[in-house]
Design an enzyme around this catalytic site. Structure first.
Site, PDB file in Angstrom:
ATOM      1  N   ASP A  78       2.845  -4.420   7.621  1.00 53.32           N
ATOM      2  CA  ASP A  78       2.598  -5.295   6.464  1.00 53.32           C
ATOM      3  C   ASP A  78       1.578  -6.375   6.829  1.00 53.32           C
ATOM      4  O   ASP A  78       0.578  -6.597   6.117  1.00 53.32           O
ATOM      5  CB  ASP A  78       3.934  -5.943   6.071  1.00 53.32           C
ATOM      6  CG  ASP A  78       3.986  -6.367   4.616  1.00 53.32           C
ATOM      7  OD1 ASP A  78       5.051  -6.849   4.191  1.00 53.32           O
ATOM      8  OD2 ASP A  78       2.978  -6.207   3.906  1.00 53.32           O
TER       9      ASP A  78
ATOM     10  N   SER B 252      10.338   1.821   8.102  1.00 51.63           N
ATOM     11  CA  SER B 252      11.662   1.306   8.501  1.00 51.63           C
ATOM     12  C   SER B 252      11.974   1.431   9.983  1.00 51.63           C
ATOM     13  O   SER B 252      13.079   1.043  10.404  1.00 51.63           O
ATOM     14  CB  SER B 252      12.797   1.996   7.703  1.00 51.63           C
ATOM     15  OG  SER B 252      12.869   1.479   6.389  1.00 51.63           O
TER      16      SER B 252
HETATM   17  N1  APR Z   1      -0.374   1.059  12.366  1.00 53.89           N
HETATM   18  C1  APR Z   1       0.570   2.041  12.396  1.00 53.89           C
HETATM   19  N2  APR Z   1       1.872   1.818  12.699  1.00 53.89           N
HETATM   20  C2  APR Z   1       2.221   0.541  12.992  1.00 53.89           C
HETATM   21  C3  APR Z   1       1.304  -0.538  12.971  1.00 53.89           C
HETATM   22  C4  APR Z   1      -0.043  -0.227  12.642  1.00 53.89           C
HETATM   23  N3  APR Z   1      -1.004  -1.184  12.603  1.00 53.89           N
HETATM   24  N4  APR Z   1       1.986  -1.695  13.297  1.00 53.89           N
HETATM   25  C5  APR Z   1       3.265  -1.329  13.515  1.00 53.89           C
HETATM   26  N5  APR Z   1       3.418  -0.003  13.343  1.00 53.89           N
HETATM   27  C6  APR Z   1       4.619   0.811  13.446  1.00 53.89           C
HETATM   28  C7  APR Z   1       5.791   0.245  14.196  1.00 53.89           C
HETATM   29  O1  APR Z   1       5.669   0.544  15.580  1.00 53.89           O
HETATM   30  C8  APR Z   1       6.946   1.015  13.554  1.00 53.89           C
HETATM   31  O2  APR Z   1       7.051   2.295  14.168  1.00 53.89           O
HETATM   32  O3  APR Z   1       5.087   0.977  12.112  1.00 53.89           O
HETATM   33  C9  APR Z   1       6.493   1.234  12.105  1.00 53.89           C
HETATM   34  C10 APR Z   1       7.157   0.321  11.067  1.00 53.89           C
HETATM   35  O4  APR Z   1       7.350  -0.956  11.624  1.00 53.89           O
HETATM   36  P1  APR Z   1       7.306  -2.305  10.730  1.00 53.89           P
HETATM   37  O5  APR Z   1       5.897  -2.630  10.412  1.00 53.89           O
HETATM   38  O6  APR Z   1       8.129  -3.311  11.460  1.00 53.89           O
HETATM   39  O7  APR Z   1       7.996  -1.910   9.349  1.00 53.89           O
HETATM   40  P2  APR Z   1       9.536  -1.736   8.968  1.00 53.89           P
HETATM   41  O8  APR Z   1      10.371  -1.328  10.126  1.00 53.89           O
HETATM   42  O9  APR Z   1       9.499  -0.864   7.749  1.00 53.89           O
HETATM   43  O10 APR Z   1       9.984  -3.221   8.570  1.00 53.89           O
HETATM   44  C11 APR Z   1       9.472  -3.774   7.385  1.00 53.89           C
HETATM   45  O11 APR Z   1       8.780  -5.753   8.532  1.00 53.89           O
HETATM   46  O12 APR Z   1       6.624  -6.478   8.618  1.00 53.89           O
HETATM   47  C12 APR Z   1       7.813  -6.649   7.968  1.00 53.89           C
HETATM   48  O13 APR Z   1       7.189  -7.360   5.769  1.00 53.89           O
HETATM   49  C13 APR Z   1       7.711  -6.276   6.515  1.00 53.89           C
HETATM   50  O14 APR Z   1       9.875  -7.171   6.021  1.00 53.89           O
HETATM   51  C14 APR Z   1       9.150  -5.971   6.208  1.00 53.89           C
HETATM   52  C15 APR Z   1       9.626  -5.278   7.480  1.00 53.89           C
END
Ligand code: APR
Length: 186
Positions: A43, A126
């Site tokens: 995000d 997630s």
């Molecule tokens: N590109 C691809 N994958 C990524 C990137 C990126 N730039 N950054 C992180 N990831 C991976 C992480 O390693 C994980 O495997 O994306 C996956 C999802 O991680 P998160 O971004 O933490 O998402 P999620 O687990 O769905 O949590 C969502 O986190 O950032 C906040 O606002 C968001 O509250 C929401 C929560």
């Protein structure tokens, strides 16, 4: 490890290691929260790369329920659209959680189809801050996407962009099992 690619119906399903913000697909999917007002992880990276106009647009959407998704422009991203999908926070032994994760993928593909999007890139929704164990999340993600691809040939390419080699390996194992179980069925 190089990209892993399988064809299902008319669609190419690809697993790569990389950064979702750098993908040149028609749409990239954001792992958002229900406020749609940004955060960390995927995000944060997408909002940083897209620029402030993305937040200006998401502010107008009134949030998004878990398991649902909403679409915006891509602004400074290579991708023309961002589909903001809200996955569930992982809770062990809650039967609704797997369905919420599947729904986040399904709704993203429905919205992409309605918008005429032909190529789309997903992160592992997630599996970061929301704590979903990767093997289960990979199986749900790939099963859901493969089922949609088997039902309609709208999409040219569906790509999973995984943040490191270990996550790519887990998704690859899950995909191999799904492909083998389908080949036994046909
Ligand atoms: N590109 C691809 N994958 C990524 C990137 C990126 N730039 N950054 C992180 N990831 C991976 C992480 O390693 C994980 O495997 O994306 C996956 C999802 O991680 P998160 O971004 O933490 O998402 P999620 O687990 O769905 O949590 C969502 O986190 O950032 C906040 O606002 C968001 O509250 C929401 C929560």
């Amino acid at each position: 490890m190089n990209a892993i690619r399988v064809r299902i119906n008319q669609t190419s399903l690809e697993l790569i290691e990389g950064d979702i913000t750098r993908q040149d697909t028609d749409a990239i999917v954001n792992a958002a929260n229900s406020s749609l007002l940004g955060g960390g992880g995927v995000d944060g990276a997408i909002h940083r790369a897209a620029g402030p106009q993305l937040l200006e647009e998401t502010r107008t959407l009134g949030g998004c329920q878990t398991g649902d998704a909403k679409i915006t422009g891509g602004y400074n991203l290579k991708a023309r659209y961002v589909i903001h999908a809200v996955g569930p926070v992982y809770v062990p032994d809650d039967p609704h959680i797997p369905e919420m994760l599947a729904s986040a993928y399904r709704r993203s593909l429905e919205i992409a189809h309605q918008t005429g999007i032909r190529t789309i890139a997903f992160p592992a929704i997630s599996t970061g801050a929301y704590g979903y164990p990767l093997p289960e999340a990979a199986d749900i993600a790939l099963t859901t996407v493969c089922n949609v691809m088997a039902e309609n040939s709208h999409f040219e390419q569906v790509r999973f962009v995984l943040f490191d080699e270990s996550i790519l390996q887990i998704f690859n194992s899950a995909l191999q099992q799904i492909v083998q179980s389908r080949s036994h069925r046909t």
